[in-house]
Design an enzyme around this catalytic site. Structure first.
Site, PDB file in Angstrom:
ATOM      1  N   ARG A   1      -2.168   9.934   7.884  1.00  0.00           N
ATOM      2  CA  ARG A   1      -1.950   8.471   7.857  1.00  0.00           C
ATOM      3  C   ARG A   1      -2.682   7.757   9.001  1.00  0.00           C
ATOM      4  O   ARG A   1      -2.219   6.741   9.518  1.00  0.00           O
ATOM      5  CB  ARG A   1      -0.452   8.117   7.887  1.00  0.00           C
ATOM      6  CG  ARG A   1       0.337   8.725   6.748  1.00  0.00           C
ATOM      7  CD  ARG A   1      -0.060   8.218   5.385  1.00  0.00           C
ATOM      8  NE  ARG A   1       0.613   8.940   4.323  1.00  0.00           N
ATOM      9  CZ  ARG A   1       0.032   9.900   3.557  1.00  0.00           C
ATOM     10  NH1 ARG A   1      -1.232  10.253   3.715  1.00  0.00           N
ATOM     11  NH2 ARG A   1       0.729  10.494   2.620  1.00  0.00           N
TER      12      ARG A   1
ATOM     13  N   SER B   1       7.503   3.687   2.350  1.00  0.00           N
ATOM     14  CA  SER B   1       8.158   4.369   3.477  1.00  0.00           C
ATOM     15  C   SER B   1       8.022   3.522   4.738  1.00  0.00           C
ATOM     16  O   SER B   1       6.921   3.104   5.089  1.00  0.00           O
ATOM     17  CB  SER B   1       7.489   5.718   3.737  1.00  0.00           C
ATOM     18  OG  SER B   1       7.613   6.523   2.591  1.00  0.00           O
TER      19      SER B   1
ATOM     20  N   GLU C   1       5.274   3.605   9.704  1.00  0.00           N
ATOM     21  CA  GLU C   1       4.046   3.515   8.908  1.00  0.00           C
ATOM     22  C   GLU C   1       3.777   2.024   8.642  1.00  0.00           C
ATOM     23  O   GLU C   1       2.643   1.569   8.707  1.00  0.00           O
ATOM     24  CB  GLU C   1       4.260   4.259   7.581  1.00  0.00           C
ATOM     25  CG  GLU C   1       3.052   4.222   6.688  1.00  0.00           C
ATOM     26  CD  GLU C   1       3.226   5.076   5.423  1.00  0.00           C
ATOM     27  OE1 GLU C   1       3.964   6.084   5.453  1.00  0.00           O
ATOM     28  OE2 GLU C   1       2.607   4.712   4.423  1.00  0.00           O
TER      29      GLU C   1
HETATM   30  C1  LIG Z   1       6.629   0.862  -3.424  1.00  0.00           C
HETATM   31  C2  LIG Z   1       5.602   1.363  -2.436  1.00  0.00           C
HETATM   32  C3  LIG Z   1       5.248   2.696  -2.423  1.00  0.00           C
HETATM   33  C4  LIG Z   1       4.300   3.165  -1.502  1.00  0.00           C
HETATM   34  N1  LIG Z   1       3.959   4.494  -1.537  1.00  0.00           N
HETATM   35  C5  LIG Z   1       3.016   4.958  -0.682  1.00  0.00           C
HETATM   36  C6  LIG Z   1       2.622   6.333  -0.721  1.00  0.00           C
HETATM   37  O1  LIG Z   1       3.089   7.134  -1.530  1.00  0.00           O
HETATM   38  N2  LIG Z   1       1.691   6.741   0.170  1.00  0.00           N
HETATM   39  C7  LIG Z   1       1.113   5.886   1.075  1.00  0.00           C
HETATM   40  O2  LIG Z   1       0.236   6.337   1.843  1.00  0.00           O
HETATM   41  N3  LIG Z   1       1.476   4.587   1.131  1.00  0.00           N
HETATM   42  C8  LIG Z   1       2.402   4.107   0.288  1.00  0.00           C
HETATM   43  N4  LIG Z   1       2.768   2.787   0.353  1.00  0.00           N
HETATM   44  C9  LIG Z   1       2.225   1.921   1.404  1.00  0.00           C
HETATM   45  C10 LIG Z   1       0.950   1.167   0.993  1.00  0.00           C
HETATM   46  O3  LIG Z   1       0.903   0.979  -0.399  1.00  0.00           O
HETATM   47  C11 LIG Z   1      -0.331   1.890   1.431  1.00  0.00           C
HETATM   48  O4  LIG Z   1      -0.378   2.044   2.823  1.00  0.00           O
HETATM   49  C12 LIG Z   1      -1.581   1.115   0.946  1.00  0.00           C
HETATM   50  O5  LIG Z   1      -2.679   1.942   1.076  1.00  0.00           O
HETATM   51  C13 LIG Z   1      -1.831  -0.173   1.698  1.00  0.00           C
HETATM   52  O6  LIG Z   1      -2.832  -0.884   0.984  1.00  0.00           O
HETATM   53  P1  LIG Z   1      -2.863  -2.475   0.974  1.00  0.00           P
HETATM   54  O7  LIG Z   1      -4.114  -2.867   0.282  1.00  0.00           O
HETATM   55  O8  LIG Z   1      -1.613  -3.022   0.418  1.00  0.00           O
HETATM   56  O9  LIG Z   1      -2.980  -2.760   2.528  1.00  0.00           O
HETATM   57  P2  LIG Z   1      -2.165  -3.840   3.385  1.00  0.00           P
HETATM   58  O10 LIG Z   1      -0.731  -3.509   3.356  1.00  0.00           O
HETATM   59  O11 LIG Z   1      -2.585  -5.197   2.996  1.00  0.00           O
HETATM   60  O12 LIG Z   1      -2.732  -3.499   4.837  1.00  0.00           O
HETATM   61  C14 LIG Z   1      -2.401  -2.280   5.474  1.00  0.00           C
HETATM   62  C15 LIG Z   1      -3.340  -2.097   6.666  1.00  0.00           C
HETATM   63  O13 LIG Z   1      -4.667  -1.954   6.175  1.00  0.00           O
HETATM   64  C16 LIG Z   1      -5.510  -2.988   6.693  1.00  0.00           C
HETATM   65  N5  LIG Z   1      -6.442  -3.313   5.610  1.00  0.00           N
HETATM   66  C17 LIG Z   1      -6.143  -3.598   4.313  1.00  0.00           C
HETATM   67  N6  LIG Z   1      -7.268  -3.772   3.607  1.00  0.00           N
HETATM   68  C18 LIG Z   1      -8.294  -3.620   4.477  1.00  0.00           C
HETATM   69  C19 LIG Z   1      -9.706  -3.683   4.369  1.00  0.00           C
HETATM   70  N7  LIG Z   1     -10.322  -3.936   3.192  1.00  0.00           N
HETATM   71  N8  LIG Z   1     -10.453  -3.479   5.480  1.00  0.00           N
HETATM   72  C20 LIG Z   1      -9.877  -3.206   6.666  1.00  0.00           C
HETATM   73  N9  LIG Z   1      -8.551  -3.133   6.838  1.00  0.00           N
HETATM   74  C21 LIG Z   1      -7.769  -3.331   5.759  1.00  0.00           C
HETATM   75  C22 LIG Z   1      -4.578  -4.104   7.138  1.00  0.00           C
HETATM   76  O14 LIG Z   1      -5.150  -4.859   8.184  1.00  0.00           O
HETATM   77  C23 LIG Z   1      -3.370  -3.287   7.615  1.00  0.00           C
HETATM   78  O15 LIG Z   1      -3.594  -2.792   8.910  1.00  0.00           O
HETATM   79  C24 LIG Z   1       3.715   2.294  -0.570  1.00  0.00           C
HETATM   80  C25 LIG Z   1       4.068   0.931  -0.589  1.00  0.00           C
HETATM   81  C26 LIG Z   1       4.984   0.460  -1.508  1.00  0.00           C
HETATM   82  C27 LIG Z   1       5.333  -0.999  -1.528  1.00  0.00           C
END
Ligand SMILES: Cc1cc2nc3c(=O)[nH]c(=O)nc-3n(C[C@H](O)[C@H](O)[C@H](O)COP(=O)(O)OP(=O)(O)OC[C@H]3O[C@@H](n4cnc5c(N)ncnc54)[C@H](O)[C@@H]3O)c2cc1C
Length: 335
Positions: free
Chosen positions: A179, A229, A304
Site C-alpha cells: 500500500r 478499510s 490507509e
Molecule cells: C467500498 C470500498 C472498498 C475498497 N476496497 C479496497 C481494496 O480492496 N483494496 C484497496 O487497496 N483499496 C480499497 N479501497 C480504497 C480505495 O478504493 C483505493 O485506495 C483506490 O485505489 C483509491 O482510488 P481513488 O481514485 O478513489 O483515489 P482517491 O481516494 O481519490 O485518492 C487516494 C490518494 O490517491 C491520490 N490520487 C488519486 N488519483 C491520483 C492521480 N491520478 N495522480 C496522483 N495522485 C492521485 C490522492 O491524492 C490520494 O492521496 C476501497 C474503498 C471503498 C470505498
C-alpha cells in the site's frame, strides 16, 4: 485563497482553454464517504497537457491544489477546501490494449478496467475487480486485494510534477511496497499508467472475479457511505493479533459511533457515514480505536484512509488525530 483570486484563476484557466472548471463544489458530493464542505474550484482535466497547464497556473497564483481520483480513500474536511481540486476521472480515461500491454488514462474506473481485461483474456489483476477507484489512485496507493498490489503489473507511469513538467517513471523508480509507492506525498499527478498482464483463459479470469466479488459482498458493508478499510494491516500485528478488523472488534468497537460516524456492525475496519457525519467525528473515532487497540495489544495501527485539511495538507488520517482530545464518553452504541 480569497474570493477575488478564485474568480481570477477561474478566468485564467478558461482563457488557457481548460475545460470542465466548476466553482463552489461540494466535496461530500464527489467523495465516497460523503463527507466534506465546499471546495473553491474543481477542475476535471482531459489530457496530460491540460493537467500541466493547471499545475503551472496554481503555482503562478500561489493556490493550494489537491489531486483526487474517485475519492474512495479520502476523508475531506467538513470545513471545505480553499483551493483547487484536480479530479482525474472520466475525461482522462482512455484505454488501449495491444497484446499483453495496457495503456490506461489515470482516471479510468478500476472495476471497468478489470472487466475489460477479463474479456481480452488478460490475467494477473483479477484482485482489483471490486475496488471502487481510479487506476491513478490505485497505483498511487499500490492498492489491491488478497494481499496483492497493482504495482506488480506496472511498467511505467506518466506524471505531471508540481511545477508542470511531464515525466515518465519506470517501475524500478516507484518503490512499490504494501500500500505504498514513491509517488505518495509528492504532489505529482498520474495521467497515464502502462501495465503488463499475462495471457489467460477469459472464462477462468471471469470466474476468479465472480468469486472475489461474491466474497466482498458477504464481508463488506454496502448500504452506507464508507472508504473501505480504515486501518492498514501490519504484518507483525497480523501474526500475533490478526487483521485490524479483528483487533477493533475484540476491543468492543463494532457498532459504536461518534456522532454520525459508526464502526460498521458488519466489518469493524470500516467506518460508515450514517448520513450526517462530520470529518472531526471520523477522526475522533479513529483516535479512540487506535489508542484502545494500542493499550490492549501494544500495536499502533496506521490508517490507509487519507485526510485532507481545508488548507490542503494531506496525510494518512491517523496523523491528524490526538487521542487526548477525544474522550470515550462521546461513544454511543448504534445497533
Ligand atoms: C467500498 C470500498 C472498498 C475498497 N476496497 C479496497 C481494496 O480492496 N483494496 C484497496 O487497496 N483499496 C480499497 N479501497 C480504497 C480505495 O478504493 C483505493 O485506495 C483506490 O485505489 C483509491 O482510488 P481513488 O481514485 O478513489 O483515489 P482517491 O481516494 O481519490 O485518492 C487516494 C490518494 O490517491 C491520490 N490520487 C488519486 N488519483 C491520483 C492521480 N491520478 N495522480 C496522483 N495522485 C492521485 C490522492 O491524492 C490520494 O492521496 C476501497 C474503498 C471503498 C470505498
Amino acid at each position: 485563497m480569497n474570493t477575488f483570486s478564485v474568480g481570477e484563476l477561474h478566468a485564467f484557466l478558461t482563457e488557457q482553454g481548460v475545460q470542465h472548471v466548476t466553482r463552489d463544489v461540494s466535496l461530500a458530493a464527489i467523495s465516497r464517504w460523503k463527507i466534506g464542505g465546499t471546495a473553491d474550484l474543481l477542475v476535471e482535466p482531459g489530457s496530460t497537457a491540460e493537467v500541466a497547464t493547471v499545475m503551472q497556473a496554481v503555482r503562478r497564483f500561489d493556490v493550494p491544489v489537491f489531486v483526487m481520483g474517485d475519492g474512495s480513500n479520502m476523508l475531506f474536511d467538513s470545513r471545505g477546501f480553499r483551493g483547487v481540486i484536480l479530479r482525474i476521472g472520466r475525461h482522462l480515461a482512455e484505454l488501449r490494449i495491444e497484446g499483453t500491454r495496457v495503456s490506461c488514462g489515470g482516471g479510468h474506473w478500476v472495476p471497468d478496467l478489470a472487466m475489460r481485461l477479463a474479456r481480452r483474456g488478460l490475467g494477473g489483476l483479477e484482485h482489483i475487480v471490486g475496488i471502487p477507484g481510479t487506476i491513478g489512485g490505485l497505483v498511487l496507493m499500490n492498492g489491491g486485494s488478497q494481499r496483492k498490489g497493482v504495482g506488480e503489473h506496472v511498467v511505467e507511469v506518466t506524471c505531471v510534477e508540481g511545477d508542470g513538467t511531464i515525466r515518465t517513471y519506470g517501475k524500478d523508480e516507484l518503490d512499490f511496497t504494501y500500500r505504498h509507492s514513491a509517488l505518495q506525498g509528492r504532489g505529482a499527478v498520474i495521467t497515464y499508467v502502462e501495465l503488463e498482464l499475462a495471457p489467460a483463459d477469459p472464462a477462468q479470469v471471469r470466474r476468479a472475479m465472480i468469486e472475489i466479488m461474491a466474497s466482498r459482498r458477504r464481508k463488506f458493508p454496502k448500504n452506507l457511505p464508507n472508504c473501505g478499510s480504515t486501518f492498514l494491516s501490519n504484518p507483525a500485528m497480523y501474526e500475533v493479533v490478526g487483521p485490524p478488523g479483528r483487533a477493533i472488534e475484540e476491543a468492543g468497537f463494532k457498532g459504536k459511533a461518534i456522532g454520525g460516524a459508526q464502526v460498521s456492525p458488519l466489518h469493524a475496519n470500516f467506518i460508515v457515514n450514517q448520513g450526517n457525519a462530520m470529518s472531526d467525528e471520523v477522526l475522533a473515532l479513529i483516535a479512540l480505536i487506535r489508542q484502545t487497540v494500542h493499550d490492549r495489544t501494544g500495536y499502533l495501527m496506521d490508517c490507509e484512509a487519507r485526510f485532507v485539511t481545508s488548507e490542503g495538507e494531506e496525510r494518512p488520517a491517523h496523523e491528524f488525530t490526538d487521542a487526548k482530545r477525544f474522550d470515550t464518553s462521546l461513544l454511543t452504541q448504534v445497533t
